[in-house]
Design an enzyme around this catalytic site. Structure first.
Site, PDB file in Angstrom:
ATOM      1  N   HIS A 171     110.452 -22.097  14.276  1.00  0.00           N
ATOM      2  CA  HIS A 171     109.341 -21.310  13.700  1.00  0.00           C
ATOM      3  C   HIS A 171     109.685 -20.721  12.344  1.00  0.00           C
ATOM      4  O   HIS A 171     108.822 -20.127  11.679  1.00  0.00           O
ATOM      5  CB  HIS A 171     108.871 -20.216  14.674  1.00  0.00           C
ATOM      6  CG  HIS A 171     109.685 -18.960  14.651  1.00  0.00           C
ATOM      7  ND1 HIS A 171     110.577 -18.628  15.643  1.00  0.00           N
ATOM      8  CD2 HIS A 171     109.740 -17.950  13.766  1.00  0.00           C
ATOM      9  CE1 HIS A 171     111.135 -17.470  15.355  1.00  0.00           C
ATOM     10  NE2 HIS A 171     110.658 -17.032  14.217  1.00  0.00           N
ATOM     11  N   ASP A 177     111.452 -23.901  20.535  1.00  0.00           N
ATOM     12  CA  ASP A 177     111.569 -23.317  19.196  1.00  0.00           C
ATOM     13  C   ASP A 177     112.992 -23.441  18.646  1.00  0.00           C
ATOM     14  O   ASP A 177     113.714 -22.456  18.481  1.00  0.00           O
ATOM     15  CB  ASP A 177     111.148 -21.840  19.272  1.00  0.00           C
ATOM     16  CG  ASP A 177     111.144 -21.172  17.906  1.00  0.00           C
ATOM     17  OD1 ASP A 177     111.103 -19.915  17.878  1.00  0.00           O
ATOM     18  OD2 ASP A 177     111.209 -21.874  16.883  1.00  0.00           O
ATOM     19  N   SER A 210     115.397 -14.046  13.767  1.00  0.00           N
ATOM     20  CA  SER A 210     114.967 -15.369  14.259  1.00  0.00           C
ATOM     21  C   SER A 210     115.979 -16.452  13.914  1.00  0.00           C
ATOM     22  O   SER A 210     116.467 -16.535  12.789  1.00  0.00           O
ATOM     23  CB  SER A 210     113.634 -15.764  13.615  1.00  0.00           C
ATOM     24  OG  SER A 210     112.600 -14.902  14.033  1.00  0.00           O
TER      25      SER A 210
HETATM   26  C1  JGN Z   1     103.185 -13.632  20.116  1.00  0.00           C
HETATM   27  O1  JGN Z   1     103.505 -12.500  19.300  1.00  0.00           O
HETATM   28  C2  JGN Z   1     104.646 -11.824  19.810  1.00  0.00           C
HETATM   29  C3  JGN Z   1     105.852 -12.691  19.615  1.00  0.00           C
HETATM   30  C4  JGN Z   1     106.415 -12.650  18.189  1.00  0.00           C
HETATM   31  N1  JGN Z   1     106.622 -11.261  17.719  1.00  0.00           N
HETATM   32  C5  JGN Z   1     107.240 -11.282  16.355  1.00  0.00           C
HETATM   33  C6  JGN Z   1     108.721 -11.698  16.449  1.00  0.00           C
HETATM   34  C7  JGN Z   1     109.160 -12.991  16.084  1.00  0.00           C
HETATM   35  C8  JGN Z   1     108.163 -14.030  15.594  1.00  0.00           C
HETATM   36  C9  JGN Z   1     110.516 -13.347  16.164  1.00  0.00           C
HETATM   37  C10 JGN Z   1     111.473 -12.436  16.625  1.00  0.00           C
HETATM   38  C11 JGN Z   1     112.919 -12.822  16.729  1.00  0.00           C
HETATM   39  C12 JGN Z   1     111.033 -11.158  17.009  1.00  0.00           C
HETATM   40  N2  JGN Z   1     111.753 -10.102  17.492  1.00  0.00           N
HETATM   41  C13 JGN Z   1     110.882  -9.079  17.711  1.00  0.00           C
HETATM   42  C14 JGN Z   1     109.603  -9.455  17.381  1.00  0.00           C
HETATM   43  C15 JGN Z   1     109.689 -10.766  16.922  1.00  0.00           C
HETATM   44  C16 JGN Z   1     105.279 -10.578  17.705  1.00  0.00           C
HETATM   45  C17 JGN Z   1     105.322  -9.221  17.027  1.00  0.00           C
HETATM   46  O2  JGN Z   1     106.394  -8.481  17.477  1.00  0.00           O
HETATM   47  C18 JGN Z   1     104.777 -10.453  19.168  1.00  0.00           C
END
Ligand code: JGN
Length: 306
Positions: free
Chosen positions: A53, A102, A232
């Site tokens: 992602h 992912d 991420s």
């Molecule tokens: C579907 O939406 C949810 C999932 C993605 N979250 C964002 C996000 C990503 C993309 C990647 C990592 C490593 C994250 N660590 C903490 C949050 C967060 C959002 C907003 O928190 C909520």
């Protein structure tokens, strides 16, 4: 010895990159929109493992830079996301982001020369991990690795986040110890996925938390630190007798504890706002669940998959 995986300097005076010599930062230039940053891990001479992602289908290799430590920059030859990764797959069910599979491998334009600040981490089901676990080769199987690493109950692991040393204004790396919620703790951990803002339409949590995920975080028995978006793609690591094995890739979290905040402060973690809710869980792609893809993509890297 230089080809040994998951070996790091342990003494407290060692530099951050010598303590985490596989840690990389990936910068993706988005014309007109600045940069997006992700983390990753060096897994062989040419490859970095990260989250799919971090990239969009329009990102080109020329827009991506991989930095090892503070100053070793690498250009990128190719980006290979897992073929089953499809973030928009459940859009028609009102689920905007779907993180299954992912993972991505970034091929560097030139080989990484192993050194005290540049060394690959061990991957499951490779001969390097059998050696790191001090088990006999070739008797030890991939299943044995899974039993030895992902044991029952709460499995101690850690991820690394970048932070700011308040005093010296320097950026640093800080290890965050978390527990992988296995067996009976897993259900509760996964159930909290429904608390994510974009998952209000999720009826059955297994729609978004598939077999591919490991779950960390929560407050039982003590509060686990959480990931931020910027984490991420980083590795989820299990330490075993001062050798380091990667079992997951940081994919997504329920709460972004760093949102609109500066870098968290090292060690004290004060800037990761305190008291984040117990339902703040993090989800990581379990490398034992994407082995066929890893073997295929890394077949020429001399990793000796079991
Ligand atoms: C579907 O939406 C949810 C999932 C993605 N979250 C964002 C996000 C990503 C993309 C990647 C990592 C490593 C994250 N660590 C903490 C949050 C967060 C959002 C907003 O928190 C909520």
């Amino acid at each position: 010895v230089l080809s040994m995986c998951g070996l790091a300097k342990e003494h407290t005076q060692a530099r951050d990159q010598e303590k985490n010599p596989w840690h990389v930062t990936i910068s993706i230039r988005r014309p007109g929109r600045g940069f997006e940053h992700c983390k990753g891990s060096l897994v062989s001479e040419y490859y970095v493992l990260t989250a799919a992602h971090c990239f969009t289908i329009v990102d080109k290799a020329e827009e991506i830079t991989v930095t090892l430590g503070e100053n070793q920059r690498f250009e990128v030859a190719a980006v290979r996301s897992h073929p089953l990764y499809q973030i928009g797959k459940l859009k028609d069910r009102g689920i905007s982001e779907f993180y299954d599979y992912d993972v991505a491998l970034v091929k560097l334009a030139k080989k990484v020369i192993p050194s005290v600040s540049a060394r690959p981490i061990c991957l499951p089901c490779t001969a390097g991990t059998t050696r790191a676990l001090r088990k006999p080769h070739p008797q030890t199987t991939c299943r044995n690795h899974e039993e030895l690493l992902l044991t029952i109950g709460n499995v101690p692991s850690f991820f690394v986040t970048d932070c700011k040393h308040e005093d010296v204004q320097a950026k640093g790396l800080s290890r965050k110890t978390v527990k992988i919620r296995n067996s009976e703790k897993k259900i509760g951990c996964e159930a909290d996925a429904k608390k994510a803002s974009q998952y209000v339409n999720v009826t059955d949590v297994s729609q978004v938390v598939t077999e591919r995920f490991l779950c960390t975080g929560g407050a039982d028995p003590e509060v686990d630190p959480n990931t931020c978006k910027g984490d991420s793609g980083g590795p989820l690591i299990i330490p075993k007798r001062q050798r380091y094995i990667q079992v997951g890739v940081i994919s997504w979290g329920v709460v972004d504890v760093c949102r609109n905040r500066k870098l968290p402060v090292c060690e004290t973690g004060r800037n990761r706002h305190e008291g984040f809710p117990a339902h703040a869980r993090d989800f990581h792609i379990n490398l034992f669940k994407v082995l066929p893809w890893l073997r295929e993509e890394l077949r020429d890297e001399g990793l000796d998959f079991l």
